[in-house]
Design an enzyme around this catalytic site. Structure first.
Site, PDB file in Angstrom:
ATOM      1  N   ASP A 103       0.824  -1.210   0.000  1.00 54.19           N
ATOM      2  CA  ASP A 103       0.000   0.000   0.000  1.00 54.19           C
ATOM      3  C   ASP A 103       0.858   1.261   0.000  1.00 54.19           C
ATOM      4  O   ASP A 103       0.376   2.333   0.383  1.00 54.19           O
ATOM      5  CB  ASP A 103      -0.915   0.016   1.230  1.00 54.19           C
ATOM      6  CG  ASP A 103      -2.364  -0.269   0.845  1.00 54.19           C
ATOM      7  OD1 ASP A 103      -2.609  -0.588  -0.334  1.00 54.19           O
ATOM      8  OD2 ASP A 103      -3.248  -0.183   1.709  1.00 54.19           O
ATOM      9  N   ASP A 143       3.125  -8.958   9.363  1.00 53.38           N
ATOM     10  CA  ASP A 143       3.416  -7.555   9.087  1.00 53.38           C
ATOM     11  C   ASP A 143       4.812  -7.426   8.490  1.00 53.38           C
ATOM     12  O   ASP A 143       5.621  -8.358   8.532  1.00 53.38           O
ATOM     13  CB  ASP A 143       3.301  -6.727  10.363  1.00 53.38           C
ATOM     14  CG  ASP A 143       1.847  -6.442  10.728  1.00 53.38           C
ATOM     15  OD1 ASP A 143       0.964  -6.740   9.899  1.00 53.38           O
ATOM     16  OD2 ASP A 143       1.597  -5.934  11.837  1.00 53.38           O
ATOM     17  N   ASP A 148       7.599  -6.109   9.292  1.00 55.98           N
ATOM     18  CA  ASP A 148       8.827  -6.268  10.068  1.00 55.98           C
ATOM     19  C   ASP A 148       8.938  -7.635  10.731  1.00 55.98           C
ATOM     20  O   ASP A 148       9.858  -7.857  11.524  1.00 55.98           O
ATOM     21  CB  ASP A 148       8.911  -5.183  11.143  1.00 55.98           C
ATOM     22  CG  ASP A 148       7.740  -5.239  12.114  1.00 55.98           C
ATOM     23  OD1 ASP A 148       6.617  -5.455  11.637  1.00 55.98           O
ATOM     24  OD2 ASP A 148       7.950  -5.055  13.324  1.00 55.98           O
ATOM     25  N   ASP A 181      -7.759  -6.172  13.900  1.00 52.78           N
ATOM     26  CA  ASP A 181      -7.425  -7.491  14.430  1.00 52.78           C
ATOM     27  C   ASP A 181      -8.316  -7.857  15.620  1.00 52.78           C
ATOM     28  O   ASP A 181      -8.822  -8.977  15.717  1.00 52.78           O
ATOM     29  CB  ASP A 181      -5.949  -7.548  14.821  1.00 52.78           C
ATOM     30  CG  ASP A 181      -5.503  -6.320  15.598  1.00 52.78           C
ATOM     31  OD1 ASP A 181      -6.363  -5.487  15.963  1.00 52.78           O
ATOM     32  OD2 ASP A 181      -4.292  -6.174  15.846  1.00 52.78           O
TER      33      ASP A 181
END
Length: 688
Positions: A269, A328, A330, A422
């Site tokens: 994104d 995610d 990282d 979430d």
């Protein structure tokens, strides 16, 4: 010839005469006296021999003492130099500070000004009251009753008597009521924390852990039994995270799973063209290596992460997959991640989520990351594990989790209505009857925010979103078909106690009520509330991370300091203020988790660069960016609310001295210093 006192001969010292021989080890840099021994004066020796020896020995002792004094002075000089260096560094960081830290893109300027103005008015009022109390203390009026003060002539005495009567009759009763209410909430939350710790102890004592019915990890040959492995979709949402994309994509592409049975979706994104080009090139590199990986970039970027995931789940090929894993940008999973998580679904059709715990590659980077590590270790080791073992429900952490796609679809899929998508999907799945499994022994490494600015924005999102969600799903919880105790746990424990009451009483009790009780001493806050119970709770919090025990005091103070941010976030989410809809991607530094993993990624990278033509435009931009980045200067942000609260607490600490409240004084003093350090952004890394 060496002087007679240098050594000792077998004849008994200095010419067998008197004196006090001193042996000084010259090779010892400490110049310490190693032996001082008195010898008897031999008969027939001259009368002045003993005095002469003592004179020489006294001179030697003087020299040794001078050397010790010189060394002590050197230490003091070193300490002073270090203190000056710290002060100079603090001055430089403050000088480069910016006062726009309190700004939030969606928050109204008027609301922010009112919040800061209330704290500033409280500070000015406390300073005036402190001046009045000091003057009254010097007059000895603090020991007098109101009636006796009325007999004293003078306007100041009458005014102070009126102030005492106002405190006693009008201010103390409501303040004491509010104090008692907050203490009651504090005790309820402490009991909840204690019960969670007892549950964790019971899990360890009994060796309770989720066990899969069939473990695919037992098969040595991955390709031999590919038909026995379910189809897994791996999603990697990312947005302008240039520092970490390469190592995270490399880690996911090296997962130990049949290549024909899993597909990687890189959901980019990013609005930065250079970053998008680099990510796309990395995906193409792994495609040439034979990995089934797809690059997706949305044209209309709405809904933040939830919108990104929702768009990816609408792809036609998703129907061919049974499970979806989310990482995610990282996060760097171990190669056996899927083999240790997916088997927990087999034979358990009611299991909708398997969540792994996080570990952190930069937990020892600075004081801020160490304190975050304490919090998150308790969250995973205690909260998530206990709730998963006894309730089969916990909040999905947004990443490092495996979802059954059927559970996602049955719960309504991803929704963009809050910033905690979430937690939203986890609550809706729980209301549908799906069970969750938490694996405390499966870790996925990631990064902690290294700057206070990044951590502050992350915590604001994490504490405003749950209040938004509570408003939206409260009616659904009441109408759901789950049992009464599950509804009670969801409403009272999960939302109210741990998401609303905790930040409310932390801020109100320690940052508002405690300073007020110093200026209105008729309302009392017991010492056990200020010191003993918080210290006990901090010890419980730090048990899952025993290496962090030396940081228990900074942890306690920092948690109270963060209550300002959490309280503001809770209020904004509860009343749907503008800042509740703010979404800021947490800044990453790109630290590696495992040396061998990075080496493997670099190996693949080198092989690919030799055999393929690179994207010249992307590389040109990549080479030019470091020059631009090198010109960027790091700066501090000045947090006005924290600074104002710091001075307020320090003023209250000075007032507590007049009442001889030792524990309250030390707590207010150290808490005020903690707010000062955070307000000047002296904790964590500077931001660019």
């Amino acid at each position: 010839m060496a002087p007679s006192w240098w050594g000792r001969s077998g004849g008994g010292g200095v010419g067998n005469g008197g004196g006090t021989p001193v042996v000084v080890k010259m090779e010892n840099p400490n110049w310490s006296i190693s032996e001082v021994e008195a010898a008897e004066v031999a008969p027939g020796s001259p009368a002045g021999a003993g005095k002469a020896g003592r004179g020489k020995n006294a001179r030697q002792i003087t020299w040794v003492l001078l050397l010790k004094a010189h060394r002590a002075a050197g230490r003091l000089t070193g300490a002073a130099s270090a203190a000056l260096a710290v002060a100079s560094a603090a001055r430089r960081r403050v000088a480069s500070g910016r006062t726009d830290a309190d700004a939030a893109p969606g928050e109204s300027t008027a609301l922010r000004a009112r919040s800061y103005g209330c704290i500033r008015v409280s500070l000015v009022l406390s300073l005036l009251l402190l001046a009045v109390e000091v003057a009254a203390y010097l007059q000895g009026w603090h020991l007098e009753e109101v009636a006796s003060l009325l007999a004293v002539d003078g306007l100041f005495a009458a005014s102070y008597a009126g102030w005492m009567r106002l405190r006693l009759d009008y201010l103390a009763p409501p303040l004491q009521f509010l104090t008692n209410a907050c203490v009651a909430l504090f005790m309820v939350q402490s009991i909840d924390r204690l019960v969670l710790c007892l549950g964790c102890f019971w899990i360890r004592f009994k060796g309770i852990k989720p066990v899969p019915q069939a473990a695919a990890a037992g098969k040595p040959d991955v390709e031999a039994g590919a038909g026995d492995y379910p189809m897994v979709l791996v999603q990697m949402p990312m947005c302008n995270e240039r520092e970490v994309y390469q190592q995270s994509i490399g880690a996911v592409c090296n997962l130990d799973w049949p290549k024909s049975n899993f597909l990687v979706q890189v959901l980019d994104d990013s609005d930065d063209a250079t970053t998008s080009a680099l990510i796309k090139e990395e995906v193409e590199k792994w495609q040439r290596e034979g990995v089934r990986i797809i690059y997706r970039h949305r044209v209309i970027r709405d809904g933040y992460k939830a919108g990104n995931l929702k768009s990816a789940m609408n792809c036609s090929y998703v129907k061919d997959y049974e499970f979806v894993v989310i990482f995610d940008a990282d996060f760097q999973p171990q190669a056996d991640f899927l083999k240790r998580t997916v088997p927990h679904f087999k034979g358990k059709d009611d299991v909708g989520l398997v969540q792994a715990r996080w570990s952190f590659v930069n937990k020892d980077e600075n004081l801020l990351t160490r304190l975050q590590n304490v919090n998150l270790c308790f969250h995973f080791e205690v909260e998530q594990q206990v709730n998963g073992a006894f309730l089969n429900f916990f909040g999905f952490n947004g990443t490092a989790g495996v979802w059954r796609i059927k559970a996602l679809e049955d719960s309504g899929g991803w929704m963009e209505r809050t910033t905690v998508e979430d937690m939203d999907i986890a609550v809706r799945a729980h209301l549908k009857g799906w069970k969750f499994v938490f694996l405390n022994d499966v870790e996925c490494q990631c990064e902690l925010p290294e700057s206070y600015e990044a951590y502050r924005k992350q915590q604001h999102r994490w504490h405003s979103g749950p209040m938004q969600l509570f408003r939206l799903c409260f009616v659904d919880i009441i109408k759901s078909k789950i049992g009464f105790w599950k509804k009670f746990n969801l409403i009272f424990l999960f939302f109210l106690l741990r998401k609303l009451i905790l930040p409310f009483y932390s801020f109100t009790l320690f940052c508002v009520i405690l300073p007020m009780t110093m200026f209105v001493p008729e309302a009392e806050l017991p010492a056990w509330v200020v010191c003993y119970i918080p210290a006990t709770m901090s010890i419980l919090n730090i048990l899952p991370a025993p290496k962090s025990f030396p940081f228990i005091v900074p942890y306690l103070l920092f948690e109270n300091t963060m209550s300002v941010t959490k309280f503001n976030a809770m209020i904004s989410g509860l009343f749907q203020l503008g800042s509740a809809y703010e979404w800021v991607v947490t800044k990453k530094s790109g630290r590696s988790s495992e040396g061998d993993l990075v080496g493997l990624v670099e190996k693949h990278s080198k092989q690919q660069r030799v055999g393929s033509a690179p994207n010249l435009d992307a590389l040109t931009k990549e080479e030019s960016n470091p020059k631009k980045d090198s010109k960027k200067k790091k700066h501090n942000r000045i947090y006005r609310k924290e600074l104002a609260l710091s001075f307020l607490l320090l003023t209250a600490a000075a007032r507590s001295l007049l009442s001889a409240q030792g524990i309250h004084f030390y707590f207010l003093l150290f808490q005020g210093v903690s707010f000062l350090v955070v307000g000047l952004d002296l904790i964590g890394e500077q931001v660019e």
